[in-house]
Each structure stands twice: as C-alpha cells, then as structure tokens.
Design an enzyme around this catalytic site. Structure first.
Site, short mmCIF file in Angstrom:
data_model
loop_
_atom_site.label_atom_id
_atom_site.label_comp_id
_atom_site.label_asym_id
_atom_site.label_seq_id
_atom_site.Cartn_x
_atom_site.Cartn_y
_atom_site.Cartn_z
N ASP A 48 0.84 -1.20 0.00
CA ASP A 48 0.00 0.00 0.00
C ASP A 48 0.87 1.25 0.00
OD1 ASP A 48 -2.96 1.12 0.90
OD2 ASP A 48 -1.33 2.29 1.78
N TYR A 53 3.24 9.75 -0.41
CA TYR A 53 4.38 9.11 0.26
C TYR A 53 5.70 9.32 -0.49
CZ TYR A 53 0.52 6.46 2.45
OH TYR A 53 -0.63 6.08 3.08
N LYS A 78 -3.00 6.12 -4.05
CA LYS A 78 -4.07 7.05 -3.69
C LYS A 78 -3.80 8.42 -4.33
CE LYS A 78 -3.73 4.85 0.85
NZ LYS A 78 -2.29 4.53 0.86
N HIS A 111 -7.68 9.83 -1.23
CA HIS A 111 -6.94 9.80 0.04
C HIS A 111 -7.73 10.41 1.21
CE1 HIS A 111 -2.48 9.36 1.36
NE2 HIS A 111 -3.28 9.12 2.36
#
Length: 274
Positions: A48, A53, A78, A111
């Site tokens: 994930d 990120y 996301k 998100h």
C-alpha cells in the site's frame, strides 16, 4: 484466514490480501526498495502506497526486482488532496502509474474526503475503473456520510474504505455500515503509531505468547478488517505476518473492543487542513 496470502473478495469480485505492507513515511530509494523486497520474500502479496508518500518509484522497482510475478501482487495507491477534481485526478493517476511502472493498479483510493471535490474525484476513479486502468476503486478516511454521498451520486459503491482503526479507535459504527454495504474496511496505523503502552495488550501478549503488535493485527483480521502495518525492519515485517497460527478468544476480542476511546492519532476526516 489461515495464511499470509489469504484474501477477501471485494464487491466487484477482485481478491485482496487481508494483510499488507504499508509504506507511509518510508523513504524512496534503498529504504522502500529493501522494505518491499523483504515483505515479498516473507510472503506478503499486498503493498500500500500513495502519491503523498513520494516512494511509488521505489515500490515499483522493488516489485520488478523481486522475482514475484506482477499478477500475484496487490498494489494500492491514492490520489492526494491537492490533485482532487476530475481532470486533475486523471492526471495524478497517470503520474502514479508511471512512477510505479505498472500498466494497471489493483486499487486506487481517494486519500481524504476533500469538501466540494470528492464527488468529481470519484467520477474520475469510475472512468479509470471502466477503462480498465485499475481493478478496484475505493476511498480512504471517509465517514458514513461521505460514503452515503458517493453512493447517492453514482452507480459504483466503493470497494474499500481505508481508515485509521485500532483498539483505541475501533470504528464499530463505520465497520457495521461498510459490512451492510459490501465495502471492505481497511486499517491504517493499526499499531497506533507505536503507542502500544496498554496494560491489556501486555496481558494478552503474555497469554498468547505473541507480541502486542501481533495481538492487534490478529484482532483486525478476526474483525474481518484488512490491515497494513508499516515497518522498515525485515525481522519486524516477518513478525507482523506471524499471526495465522493462533486465534483470540471471543472474550478477548471483546476486551480489546472495550479499549475504544474514539482516539485518533491522525487527522479527523471531518476537520482536516492539508
């Protein structure tokens, strides 16, 4: 669920592994590559990530270098808040796909429920799904009223809702709503960002001969919640997966449920500012 590669079947028939590796705050490059490779070597088949990120490139590289066939790995990303809206979401997805180096993503999520934007964002996800670029679509950090908005406005029910969920935030009303509507609940920060200093968890860890993290992960699984604990340490990644050889009693499940304080370590989905 008796095995690390056991799956839940989403509302569109796609299989999603119950346990995955989360890579939030894992640095792109060597750190994320070695973490993902360690997870895949251990037997994980679910990774994930998210645009936020900044490590999709490393995740994609690790998948390619792992030797595990692509079709065996379930990959989630996301769309970030600043990219929400119809056209910008389609562009954000394309950028994520390129960074990951994957033709098709297994799951793509909104998100956060950005006010005034998430319905248009959902329309973009539906297009990506219908065009075959993603095998399932869902949301993250959505409350019941956000989910209801989407369901009232479209003919596709989110396959997954990924939310903060742990013994201090059990999300029972949301879990019930998701079950009733065939939306799979998934837990982020299942290990409470390391805030594991809870006497009951110490007691149960001793009773079952497991770590406190393993107790929580097992509690998630027995609640039929997909869970994605994060770690960058190979021994911890392996340890987090050693949860299929024991079962918590019904009484102990209820005792963990009773720890709920509706306490969030992350932002409130009805009041966030990013």
């Amino acid at each position: 669920m008796k095995h690390l590669q056991d799956t839940t079947t989403l509302n569109n028939g796609v299989n999603m592994p119950w346990l995955g590796l989360g890579v939030y705050k894992v640095e792109d490059g060597d750190e994320v590559i070695s973490s993902v490779k360690a997870a895949l070597e251990t037997g994980y088949r679910h990774i994930d990530t998210a645009a936020l990120y900044n490590n999709e490139q490393g995740v994609g590289q690790a998948i390619r270098e792992s030797g595990v066939p692509r079709e065996e790995i379930f990959v989630t990303s996301k769309v970030w808040n600043s990219e929400q809206g119809y056209e910008s979401t389609l562009q954000a997805f394309e950028a994520s796909r390129k960074r990951l180096g994957l033709e098709v993503l297994d799951l793509y999520l909104i998100h956060w429920p950005v006010k005034g934007k998430y319905l248009d964002t959902w329309k973009a996800l539906m297009k990506l799904y219908k065009d075959g670029y993603v095998r399932a679509i869902g949301v993250s950090n959505f409350q019941i009223h956000h989910l209801q908005d989407i369901m009232d406005d479209s003919d596709i029910v989110p396959a997954v809702n990924q939310v903060e969920c742990h013994p201090l935030l059990t999300q029972k009303p949301l879990l019930k709503f998701c079950r009733e509507n065939q939306i799979q609940l998934e837990a982020w920060s299942p290990l409470m960002q390391g805030n594991l200093d809870v006497p009951l968890l110490d007691e149960l860890a001793a009773k079952y001969g497991k770590s406190k993290a393993q107790i929580i992960i097992r509690w998630d699984l027995q609640n039929e919640i997909v869970t994605i604990p994060k770690s960058v340490k190979p021994h911890r990644i392996a340890e987090n997966a050693q949860v299929f050889d024991f079962e918590l009693s019904e009484e102990d499940m209820q005792r963990i449920d009773a720890l709920n304080q509706n306490k969030r370590f992350g932002a409130d989905p009805d009041n966030f500012d990013f």
